[in-house]
Design a protein around this motif. Sequence first.
Motif, PDB file in Angstrom:
ATOM      1  N   GLN A 127      13.308   0.966  -3.263  1.00  0.00           N
ATOM      2  CA  GLN A 127      12.102   0.122  -2.880  1.00  0.00           C
ATOM      3  C   GLN A 127      10.814   1.129  -2.377  1.00  0.00           C
ATOM      4  N   HIS A 128      11.339   2.151  -1.633  1.00  0.00           N
ATOM      5  CA  HIS A 128      10.266   3.088  -1.456  1.00  0.00           C
ATOM      6  C   HIS A 128       9.312   3.562  -2.603  1.00  0.00           C
ATOM      7  N   LYS A 129       9.946   3.844  -3.709  1.00  0.00           N
ATOM      8  CA  LYS A 129       8.931   4.382  -4.685  1.00  0.00           C
ATOM      9  C   LYS A 129       8.390   3.410  -5.323  1.00  0.00           C
ATOM     10  N   LEU A 130       9.103   2.218  -5.586  1.00  0.00           N
ATOM     11  CA  LEU A 130       8.090   0.879  -6.147  1.00  0.00           C
ATOM     12  C   LEU A 130       7.092   0.509  -5.172  1.00  0.00           C
ATOM     13  N   ARG A 131       7.430   0.656  -4.096  1.00  0.00           N
ATOM     14  CA  ARG A 131       6.243   0.151  -3.085  1.00  0.00           C
ATOM     15  C   ARG A 131       4.853   1.167  -2.974  1.00  0.00           C
ATOM     16  N   SER A 132       5.323   2.340  -3.250  1.00  0.00           N
ATOM     17  CA  SER A 132       4.426   3.452  -3.007  1.00  0.00           C
ATOM     18  C   SER A 132       3.376   3.471  -3.951  1.00  0.00           C
ATOM     19  N   LEU A 133       3.691   2.716  -5.224  1.00  0.00           N
ATOM     20  CA  LEU A 133       2.834   2.648  -6.438  1.00  0.00           C
ATOM     21  C   LEU A 133       1.983   1.368  -6.100  1.00  0.00           C
ATOM     22  N   LEU A 134       2.109   0.576  -5.184  1.00  0.00           N
ATOM     23  CA  LEU A 134       1.394  -0.797  -5.109  1.00  0.00           C
ATOM     24  C   LEU A 134       0.396  -0.654  -3.782  1.00  0.00           C
ATOM     25  N   GLY A 135      -0.605  -1.440  -4.023  1.00  0.00           N
ATOM     26  CA  GLY A 135      -1.409  -1.903  -2.727  1.00  0.00           C
ATOM     27  C   GLY A 135      -1.522  -3.248  -2.957  1.00  0.00           C
ATOM     28  N   TYR A 136      -0.899  -3.745  -1.728  1.00  0.00           N
ATOM     29  CA  TYR A 136      -0.757  -5.291  -1.767  1.00  0.00           C
ATOM     30  C   TYR A 136      -1.708  -5.972  -0.687  1.00  0.00           C
ATOM     31  N   VAL A 137      -2.503  -7.014  -0.956  1.00  0.00           N
ATOM     32  CA  VAL A 137      -3.037  -7.615  -0.064  1.00  0.00           C
ATOM     33  C   VAL A 137      -2.614  -8.888   0.044  1.00  0.00           C
ATOM     34  N   PRO A 138      -2.002  -9.487   1.023  1.00  0.00           N
ATOM     35  CA  PRO A 138      -1.410 -10.778   1.112  1.00  0.00           C
ATOM     36  C   PRO A 138      -2.410 -11.899   1.281  1.00  0.00           C
ATOM     37  N   GLN A 139      -1.841 -13.093   0.925  1.00  0.00           N
ATOM     38  CA  GLN A 139      -2.744 -14.359   1.216  1.00  0.00           C
ATOM     39  C   GLN A 139      -3.207 -14.397   2.768  1.00  0.00           C
ATOM     40  N   ALA A 216      -7.500   2.396   0.477  1.00  0.00           N
ATOM     41  CA  ALA A 216      -7.437   3.693   1.163  1.00  0.00           C
ATOM     42  C   ALA A 216      -6.247   4.402   0.433  1.00  0.00           C
ATOM     43  N   LYS A 217      -5.310   3.516   0.111  1.00  0.00           N
ATOM     44  CA  LYS A 217      -3.778   4.127  -0.163  1.00  0.00           C
ATOM     45  C   LYS A 217      -4.032   4.714  -1.690  1.00  0.00           C
ATOM     46  N   SER A 218      -5.084   4.393  -2.458  1.00  0.00           N
ATOM     47  CA  SER A 218      -5.366   4.674  -3.861  1.00  0.00           C
ATOM     48  C   SER A 218      -4.110   4.620  -4.729  1.00  0.00           C
ATOM     49  N   PRO A 219      -3.580   3.326  -4.799  1.00  0.00           N
ATOM     50  CA  PRO A 219      -2.362   3.048  -5.377  1.00  0.00           C
ATOM     51  C   PRO A 219      -2.504   2.766  -7.052  1.00  0.00           C
ATOM     52  N   LYS A 220      -1.529   3.002  -7.749  1.00  0.00           N
ATOM     53  CA  LYS A 220      -1.668   2.882  -9.215  1.00  0.00           C
ATOM     54  C   LYS A 220      -1.542   1.442  -9.816  1.00  0.00           C
ATOM     55  N   ARG A 244     -14.398  -2.620  -8.750  1.00  0.00           N
ATOM     56  CA  ARG A 244     -14.132  -2.451 -10.090  1.00  0.00           C
ATOM     57  C   ARG A 244     -14.432  -0.906 -10.292  1.00  0.00           C
ATOM     58  N   GLU A 245     -15.499  -0.430  -9.740  1.00  0.00           N
ATOM     59  CA  GLU A 245     -15.796   1.160  -9.784  1.00  0.00           C
ATOM     60  C   GLU A 245     -14.691   1.963  -9.504  1.00  0.00           C
ATOM     61  N   LYS A 246     -13.926   1.587  -8.087  1.00  0.00           N
ATOM     62  CA  LYS A 246     -12.781   2.395  -7.501  1.00  0.00           C
ATOM     63  C   LYS A 246     -11.760   2.115  -8.431  1.00  0.00           C
ATOM     64  N   THR A 247     -11.354   1.087  -9.010  1.00  0.00           N
ATOM     65  CA  THR A 247     -10.163   0.801  -9.567  1.00  0.00           C
ATOM     66  C   THR A 247     -10.292   1.031 -11.261  1.00  0.00           C
ATOM     67  N   GLY A 248     -11.133   1.686 -11.749  1.00  0.00           N
ATOM     68  CA  GLY A 248     -11.239   1.740 -13.035  1.00  0.00           C
ATOM     69  C   GLY A 248     -10.215   2.246 -13.767  1.00  0.00           C
ATOM     70  N   ASP A 249      -9.249   3.222 -13.206  1.00  0.00           N
ATOM     71  CA  ASP A 249      -7.972   3.439 -14.013  1.00  0.00           C
ATOM     72  C   ASP A 249      -6.666   3.020 -13.356  1.00  0.00           C
ATOM     73  N   ALA A 250      -6.763   1.947 -12.438  1.00  0.00           N
ATOM     74  CA  ALA A 250      -5.662   1.237 -11.854  1.00  0.00           C
ATOM     75  C   ALA A 250      -5.447   0.001 -12.630  1.00  0.00           C
ATOM     76  N   THR A 251      -4.307  -0.618 -12.328  1.00  0.00           N
ATOM     77  CA  THR A 251      -4.023  -1.968 -12.795  1.00  0.00           C
ATOM     78  C   THR A 251      -4.289  -2.911 -11.706  1.00  0.00           C
ATOM     79  N   VAL A 252      -4.927  -3.857 -12.069  1.00  0.00           N
ATOM     80  CA  VAL A 252      -5.241  -4.939 -10.786  1.00  0.00           C
ATOM     81  C   VAL A 252      -4.831  -6.310 -11.378  1.00  0.00           C
ATOM     82  N   ILE A 253      -4.182  -7.014 -10.568  1.00  0.00           N
ATOM     83  CA  ILE A 253      -3.580  -8.295 -10.635  1.00  0.00           C
ATOM     84  C   ILE A 253      -3.991  -9.172  -9.546  1.00  0.00           C
ATOM     85  N   ILE A 254      -5.015 -10.088  -9.694  1.00  0.00           N
ATOM     86  CA  ILE A 254      -5.432 -10.986  -8.833  1.00  0.00           C
ATOM     87  C   ILE A 254      -4.995 -12.537  -8.889  1.00  0.00           C
ATOM     88  N   VAL A 255      -4.712 -12.990  -7.815  1.00  0.00           N
ATOM     89  CA  VAL A 255      -4.379 -14.331  -7.710  1.00  0.00           C
ATOM     90  C   VAL A 255      -5.609 -15.068  -7.051  1.00  0.00           C
TER      91      VAL A 255
END
Length: 311
Positions: A127-139, A216-220, A244-255
Amino acid sequence: YTMQIVMSFLMLTMISVMLPRAGVAAGRIEEVIGTRPSVTDREQVQDEKLRSAKGVVSFEDVSFRYPGADEDALENLTFTAGPGETTAVIGSTGCGKSTLLNLIPRFYDVTAGRITIDGVDIRDLSQHKLRSLLGYVPQKAVLFSGDIASNLKFGGTWQDGASDITDSSMEEAARIAQATEFIESKTEKYHSGISQGGTNVSGGQKQRLSIARAIAKSPKIYLFDDSFSALDYKTDVTLRRALREKTGDATVIIVAQRISTILNADRIIVLDDGKIAGMGTHRELLRECEAYREIARSQLSEAELKGGAAV
């Protein structure tokens, strides 16, 4: 003497009322403390396979049912979100959008199918490795007691009371999230106090700080769960352009609830009662997906609809 006797009886009465309440409260606390988590790490994890993760998220025939429920909340979802792309999820209230997003950080585990990152099942990662890859913004944006700086650096790795997120990275994240203006207007700026839960800042400010914390975390992989709803249209547009400029090489999923937030997404997934009703760009869905057209009619003008439907 009479008053002392009467007060003693009143105290006895109060104790007889409070003791059962205390017993019930203690039982609930003990139940929470004794609960064993259902989401756990496997004995042999495969973290080494993602030493240089790209951030390709794939749902492979994923279904999910809440414990005790009679029906699946999500059913047979299959799609891939890759680096440099924005994948948006939209649908009516209660269709399972937030549930879909919450499966990625393993707040719940899938009932059937699997979710992978770069081909590795997320259940095979710690879980530590998985969540280190994520930048999560809750509802519902959540802030912690402290100051603005400690909240924005919260997602970093902490050692000896210091985060590995630098002040320059923190300030850049605040600029992208359009939070600089109100932060700089405060007397102590980034060292201004934040109450528990962020009760001393407005809803829009709280959301922008929450977004800045993820940046700030610069996640993948960025996960935004309807994170722009409290922002006015102008701030929303400016923030998404900078993001969009900051996350050019990252995967972005938006609800999202607002179509205006996801018009330019590379892929829009339309959920209807836990199933994928359509998938494609805004223009493709206007032509081919009735569920999407219904949402669009309720939010866009006729001119916008005609313009979006044009090839």
